[in-house]
Scaffold this active site. Structure first.
Site, short mmCIF file in Angstrom:
data_model
loop_
_atom_site.label_atom_id
_atom_site.label_comp_id
_atom_site.label_asym_id
_atom_site.label_seq_id
_atom_site.Cartn_x
_atom_site.Cartn_y
_atom_site.Cartn_z
N GLY A 90 88.56 -13.84 -44.72
CA GLY A 90 88.18 -12.48 -45.11
C GLY A 90 86.71 -12.18 -44.95
O GLY A 90 86.34 -11.06 -44.54
N THR A 141 94.61 -10.47 -41.11
CA THR A 141 94.73 -11.70 -41.90
C THR A 141 93.77 -12.73 -41.34
O THR A 141 93.51 -12.75 -40.13
CB THR A 141 96.16 -12.26 -41.88
N GLY A 142 93.24 -13.56 -42.20
CA GLY A 142 92.32 -14.60 -41.73
C GLY A 142 91.19 -14.79 -42.72
O GLY A 142 91.31 -14.42 -43.89
N ARG A 199 86.31 -13.57 -56.48
CA ARG A 199 86.02 -13.35 -55.06
C ARG A 199 86.96 -12.28 -54.48
O ARG A 199 88.15 -12.25 -54.79
CB ARG A 199 86.18 -14.67 -54.31
N VAL A 200 86.43 -11.42 -53.66
CA VAL A 200 87.24 -10.40 -53.01
C VAL A 200 87.10 -10.58 -51.50
O VAL A 200 85.98 -10.71 -50.99
CB VAL A 200 86.77 -8.98 -53.41
N GLY A 201 88.22 -10.58 -50.80
CA GLY A 201 88.19 -10.74 -49.34
C GLY A 201 88.28 -9.39 -48.65
O GLY A 201 87.97 -8.34 -49.20
N ASP A 202 88.76 -9.43 -47.41
CA ASP A 202 88.84 -8.22 -46.60
C ASP A 202 90.03 -7.33 -46.93
O ASP A 202 89.99 -6.11 -46.74
CB ASP A 202 88.93 -8.61 -45.12
N THR A 211 98.63 -14.39 -46.02
CA THR A 211 98.48 -12.99 -46.41
C THR A 211 99.52 -12.19 -45.64
O THR A 211 99.84 -12.52 -44.51
CB THR A 211 97.06 -12.53 -46.01
N1 ASP Z 1 92.24 -12.39 -45.42
C1 ASP Z 1 92.60 -13.01 -46.68
C2 ASP Z 1 91.38 -13.10 -47.55
O1 ASP Z 1 90.32 -13.44 -47.06
C3 ASP Z 1 93.21 -14.36 -46.54
C4 ASP Z 1 94.29 -14.55 -45.46
O2 ASP Z 1 94.53 -13.66 -44.64
O3 ASP Z 1 94.94 -15.62 -45.44
O4 ASP Z 1 91.49 -12.91 -48.74
#
Ligand code: ASP
Length: 307
Positions: free
Chosen positions: A232, A229-230, A206-209, A178
């Site tokens: 989510g 990032t990480g 699906r929706v992340g952070d 990300t």
């Molecule tokens: N944070 C992102 C998500 O969960 C993924 C990522 O940072 O690699 O969609």
């Protein structure tokens, strides 16, 4: 209650100026995959070049954030735009958010044709009275002047192989990169932006952070601008980006203390990842509890990338 972990690495960006132009970017908390450090670092430097040139020309922090993100959305090694992670049904669904320190914010989820998802977030912020759209129509994208591509444009062979691997060998919450940027312009104004394809093999829809203001992206002139990032889900549960800003604004913590405490909470929700911060005044911060963090910064002649 989440458990608390204690393994976050916190780096203060000790540039000479504490209130001058500063651009900090990340290319995600995941590993480099098939890409060499030279290749990734070259693209991080190209993103810094594009964004910092805007700041030197007197443009706003938001302009710099968008310019840096455009470069990384086009670079296939990052999980945003071309090269985004694939959903379990083998397509690309992208999310983005852009927030100005004055509180103006736009966000979008489920994008499958916008070449630069960050432009959709900016259009929602600037051209509608709303904050967030899920799956905006092709007509809306056209009205907002968004450049579009077929879904195939975004899909790379590397991501196809990663999807097969995730589906055959277990879903390991693969994160790939990300991207995000936070900036402070010559007027001291701050902004944050984040753009992602999510997580390989995520369920359709699906929706992340990333697109959720206050979770993966946040900017408040009274404290700081942050992009995450990480994993989510863990960043959403921790309301991570807002938590950092609130720790600074209300609890008087330094950005370093706030980043560490928040990453410990993210860890407690069984997530890892990274954070970049530019405060309205003071030094930038890069913090992560993941194994890797592709990132960089520039302020005046001081510049650095790592991957
Ligand atoms: N944070 C992102 C998500 O969960 C993924 C990522 O940072 O690699 O969609």
């Amino acid at each position: 209650m989440p458990e608390t972990g204690h393994n976050a690495r916190v780096i203060t960006i000790t540039t000479k100026s504490e209130d001058g132009p500063l651009l900090v970017i990340h290319g995600g908390a995941g590993a480099r995959g098939n890409h060499s450090a030279e290749e990734v670092n070259a693209d991080l430097n190209r993103a810094l070049d594009a964004g910092y040139a805007r700041l030197e020309a007197g443009a706003s922090a938001e302009e710099a954030v968008v310019a840096a993100i455009h470069v990384m959305e086009d670079a296939p090694e990052f999980n945003a735009g071309r090269g985004a992670a694939l959903t379990s049904d083998g397509i690309v669904q992208m999310d983005s958010c852009l927030m100005d320190g004055d509180g103006r914010v736009g966000a979008a989820t489920g994008l499958d044709s916008a070449r630069h998802p960050i432009d959709v977030a900016r259009a929602i912020k600037d051209k509608t009275k709303h904050v967030m759209f899920a799956e905006p129509t092709e007509q809306e994208l056209a009205e907002w002047g968004i450049e579009t591509e077929d879904n195939e444009y975004f899909i790379t062979q590397e991501r196809r192989e990663e999807l097969v691997d995730a589906q055959n060998n277990g879903d390991d919450w693969q994160k790939h990169g990300t991207i995000g940027a936070v900036a402070r312009d010559a007027q001291g104004h701050i902004a944050a932006g984040t753009s992602t394809g999510g997580i390989t093999n995520q369920m359709h829809g699906r929706v992340g952070d990333t697109p959720l203001p206050g979770c993966g992206t946040f900017a408040d002139q009274r404290s700081l601008a942050v992009s995450c990032t990480g994993i989510g889900e863990a960043f959403v549960k921790a309301v991570a980006a807002n938590q950092i800003a609130s720790r600074v604004r209300f609890a008087g913590q330094t950005p370093e203390e706030a980043a560490k405490a928040t990453l410990d909470e993210v860890d407690g929700y069984h997530g890892d990842g990274g954070i970049i911060i530019v405060p309205a005044k003071g030094h930038g911060v890069i913090a992560y509890n993941s194994e890797a963090m592709k990132c960089g910064y520039r302020s005046g002649s001081e510049s650095h990338v790592q991957s």
